[in-house]
Design a protein around this motif. Structure first.
Motif, short mmCIF file in Angstrom:
data_model
loop_
_atom_site.label_atom_id
_atom_site.label_comp_id
_atom_site.label_asym_id
_atom_site.label_seq_id
_atom_site.Cartn_x
_atom_site.Cartn_y
_atom_site.Cartn_z
N ASP A 173 -7.83 0.94 0.79
CA ASP A 173 -7.02 -0.08 1.48
C ASP A 173 -7.07 -1.41 0.73
O ASP A 173 -6.07 -2.14 0.68
CB ASP A 173 -7.56 -0.26 2.91
CG ASP A 173 -7.32 0.96 3.77
OD1 ASP A 173 -6.37 1.71 3.46
OD2 ASP A 173 -8.08 1.17 4.73
N ARG A 176 2.39 5.77 0.90
CA ARG A 176 0.94 5.66 1.10
C ARG A 176 0.50 6.39 2.37
O ARG A 176 -0.57 7.01 2.41
CB ARG A 176 0.53 4.19 1.19
CG ARG A 176 0.61 3.44 -0.13
CD ARG A 176 0.47 1.95 0.10
NE ARG A 176 0.47 1.17 -1.15
CZ ARG A 176 0.53 -0.16 -1.19
NH1 ARG A 176 0.63 -0.84 -0.05
NH2 ARG A 176 0.52 -0.77 -2.34
N SER A 177 1.32 6.30 3.38
CA SER A 177 0.95 6.95 4.65
C SER A 177 0.94 8.47 4.54
O SER A 177 0.30 9.16 5.36
CB SER A 177 1.91 6.50 5.75
OG SER A 177 3.23 6.90 5.45
N TYR A 230 4.13 7.74 -8.76
CA TYR A 230 3.64 6.50 -9.39
C TYR A 230 4.14 6.38 -10.83
O TYR A 230 4.48 5.30 -11.31
CB TYR A 230 2.11 6.46 -9.36
CG TYR A 230 1.55 6.01 -8.03
CD1 TYR A 230 1.57 4.67 -7.66
CD2 TYR A 230 1.00 6.93 -7.15
CE1 TYR A 230 1.05 4.27 -6.43
CE2 TYR A 230 0.48 6.53 -5.93
CZ TYR A 230 0.51 5.19 -5.57
OH TYR A 230 0.01 4.79 -4.36
N ASN A 259 4.87 1.82 1.30
CA ASN A 259 4.01 2.05 2.47
C ASN A 259 4.25 3.44 3.06
O ASN A 259 3.30 4.10 3.55
CB ASN A 259 4.24 0.97 3.53
CG ASN A 259 3.67 -0.39 3.09
OD1 ASN A 259 2.70 -0.44 2.34
ND2 ASN A 259 4.30 -1.47 3.54
N VAL A 274 -0.06 10.12 1.72
CA VAL A 274 -0.88 10.52 0.58
C VAL A 274 -1.76 11.72 0.92
O VAL A 274 -1.93 12.64 0.11
CB VAL A 274 -1.73 9.32 0.11
CG1 VAL A 274 -2.87 9.79 -0.79
CG2 VAL A 274 -0.86 8.31 -0.61
N PHE A 298 -4.64 -1.13 -2.05
CA PHE A 298 -3.26 -1.32 -1.57
C PHE A 298 -2.94 -2.80 -1.39
O PHE A 298 -1.84 -3.26 -1.72
CB PHE A 298 -3.06 -0.56 -0.25
CG PHE A 298 -3.07 0.92 -0.40
CD1 PHE A 298 -2.90 1.53 -1.63
CD2 PHE A 298 -3.26 1.75 0.73
CE1 PHE A 298 -2.91 2.91 -1.75
CE2 PHE A 298 -3.25 3.12 0.61
CZ PHE A 298 -3.08 3.70 -0.63
N GLU A 347 -3.88 1.69 -8.54
CA GLU A 347 -3.67 2.37 -7.26
C GLU A 347 -3.46 3.87 -7.48
O GLU A 347 -3.96 4.71 -6.71
CB GLU A 347 -2.46 1.76 -6.54
CG GLU A 347 -2.20 2.37 -5.17
CD GLU A 347 -1.07 1.67 -4.45
OE1 GLU A 347 -0.33 2.35 -3.70
OE2 GLU A 347 -0.92 0.44 -4.62
N VAL A 395 -5.76 6.71 -5.79
CA VAL A 395 -5.16 7.75 -4.94
C VAL A 395 -5.44 9.13 -5.51
O VAL A 395 -5.77 10.09 -4.77
CB VAL A 395 -3.65 7.50 -4.78
CG1 VAL A 395 -2.98 8.69 -4.07
CG2 VAL A 395 -3.42 6.23 -3.98
#
Length: 565
Positions: free
Chosen positions: A116, A161-162, A176, A158, A164, A119, A96, A100
């Motif tokens: 996605d 992630r939102s 990470y 999450n 990023v 994820f 991931e 990213v």
């Protein structure tokens, strides 16, 4: 007395008698008695019980060790399961991170795979975790946040992630990397290097391989940055070099812990297309020469490194398989040992009472035989007394003892012995008018009366021949000069007894006897072997016999019967 003691038989009766008079423990240990049998039975049961108890204790200790080993193997299995779950999550987090980072470098225009979907794979690996270690994740530049369960971690993931799209590459890399570092630290703490099973080598190799992939992934991010931006700044370049070196060292360490992986690694790299380009790209980045920005080159570098990391993950899967096989082998071995230990313990517990019962039955049989033997010994002793009494009536006791010991008694000379003879006056006429049975009854009665009276004197009845009765004193045990008075007093006593004696089949007639006595030397000894007789030889015997045969009948007045001799 010494001769008598030397030939005296010893039986259980004698032993028990000594125990009563002497030590009580002798009687207590005598199997002829109930208490002695119980004590002997207890001793015989304790004797085999000691090694049996030692065997039971030893088997129990061995089984306890086996159970501890089984528990250790079970703990190792749980440890391997946790390490495997953590490894899978770290792998997904690494993938991931790469997706990213590539997304940020390419401004979201070119994607290697759906972010996605990546994820979702990470979320699936997270949900498969059986346990969750407390993990500290960055909250801002100067603080961290402790996440102690999977739900809070997923919420925080999450949230990151939102955001990023608004984050820089360094922020993504830092976040990470911090999470993976926390997970890998927990994996390190789970590995027990003191474990005796040897699985710790596989786990350390597994951990080092994960850390190697982690560092290669971080260095890949900096490599993408180099091709996407055309150069690496000093700090980024230093970080690339550090993580690249760490990745190579950790990979070599992993292969050293499990040497069988090295050949597998060589096979993977030899069949991997473009492995040579990876080395060329690594040399270009290490050179850090300025070049034109190229998202296409960055994508090619990303794809080649992703392929290389996929090969390392295949190697990681092979190592995971080896760990699983090793743990399963240990579990099977532990199960076999446990079953073997339980079987031995059950066998010992089953056989032990059988052995004790067999010993008890054997002891009971021996005790029964001993009791019967003791009873037979008592009966034998009683019969021996009877036979000895009969023998002593036929032979002098001292002579009989010598005869029993040596089976021969030499003739002995006695310088002074008094010999007595007597016979019944008119016996021939009485026998002529009497039946044989009446004669036998008559002689038996008179001689029984004589035998009873001579018991009071130190004399020895030599023999009876018909109506002749022969007694001697001074042999076989010498008594000095007392033999004269003993014989004289006995003769008067027998005369007094004959006066009052009534002939059984002729009660109206009075018994008359003739007596003869003489003192002098004789030779005495045993004659014969089938029916040995103690006989006297010499002129003294002949003279006493002539004194009796030529003597006159002497009638003792009845008035003298009241006078004590």
């Amino acid at each position: 007395m010494a001769d008598s003691a030397s030939v005296r038989s010893v039986s259980s009766e004698d032993v028990s008698y000594v125990g009563v008079r002497g030590q009580c423990c002798v009687k207590a240990a005598n199997p002829a008695y109930k208490r002695g049998r119980r004590l002997q039975l207890l001793q015989m049961l304790v004797l085999p019980f000691i090694p049996i108890l030692a065997l039971i204790v030893q088997t129990a200790i061995t089984l306890h060790d086996i159970l501890i080993y089984r528990q250790e193997v079970s703990d190792i299995e749980a440890q391997v399961a946790i390490a495997t779950d953590l490894g899978k999550l770290v792998t997904q987090m690494q993938l991931e991170r790469s997706e990213v980072a590539f997304y940020i470098f390419t401004n979201g225009s070119t994607l290697r795979s759906g972010i996605d979907q990546r994820f979702e794979l990470t979320n699936q690996a997270l949900s498969n975790m059986s346990t969750w270690p407390p993990v500290e994740v960055p909250e801002n530049e100067n603080s961290t946040l402790l996440l102690d369960n999977k739900t809070t971690f997923l919420n925080r993931l999450n949230e990151f992630r939102s955001s990023v799209s608004d984050s820089s590459i360094l922020e993504v890399l830092h976040w990470y990397t911090s999470v993976n570092a926390a997970l890998l630290n927990h994996l390190t703490n789970q590995i027990k290097e003191t474990d005796n099973s040897g699985v710790w080598r596989y786990l350390i190799s597994f951990k080092n391989l994960l850390r190697s992939i982690e560092n290669i992934g971080i260095s890949t991010v900096y490599g993408i940055n180099y091709y996407a931006r055309g150069e690496l700044r000093s700090i980024s370049y230093i970080n690339y070099v550090r993580h690249e070196a760490l990745g190579s060292d950790l990979l070599n360490s992993s292969l050293n812990y499990v040497p069988s992986l090295r050949n597998h690694y060589m096979d993977l790299t030899s069949r991997m297309p473009g492995y040579g380009n990876i080395k060329i790209r690594r040399d270009q980045i290490l050179g850090n020469a300025n070049r034109n920005k190229s998202h296409e080159t960055a994508k090619m570098y990303f794809d080649s490194m992703a392929s290389y990391v996929d090969e390392l993950r295949e190697l990681q899967g092979e190592l995971r398989k080896k760990i699983r096989d090793y743990v399963n082998s240990n579990l099977v071995d532990a199960s076999h040992k446990e079953a073997y230990g339980i079987a031995i313990l059950v066998l010992v517990l089953v056989v032990s009472p059988i052995i004790i019962i067999l010993v008890r039955n054997a002891v009971a049989t021996i005790q029964m035989y001993s009791a019967n033997l003791a009873q037979k010994a008592k009966e034998l002793k009683k019969e021996k007394r009877i036979s000895d009494t009969l023998l002593f009536q036929m032979l002098p006791p001292s002579v009989a003892q010598q005869l029993k010991q040596t089976r021969q008694v030499p003739a002995e000379y006695y310088a002074s012995v008094t010999v007595y003879f007597s016979d019944i006056v008119g016996f021939t006429e009485i026998a002529a008018i009497s039946t044989p049975l009446e004669v036998v009854t008559f002689l038996n009665s008179i001689y029984k009366m004589f035998d009873a009276r001579i018991e009071c004197y130190d004399v020895y009845k030599v023999e009876t021949i018909g109506d002749s009765y022969m007694v001697a004193s001074g042999l076989p045990v010498k008594n000095g000069e007392k033999h004269v008075t003993e014989i004289a007093t006995m003769a008067l006593d027998l005369l007094a007894g004959s006066v009052v004696f009534k002939i059984p089949h002729r009660p109206n007639e009075r018994l008359q006897i003739r007596s003869g006595v003489h003192t002098g030397p004789v030779v005495a000894g045993i004659v014969g072997t089938k029916m040995p007789r103690y006989c006297l030889f010499g002129d003294t015997v002949n003279t006493a016999s002539r004194m009796e045969s030529t003597g006159e009948v002497f009638v003792l007045p009845l008035a003298c019967l009241c006078v004590q001799p």
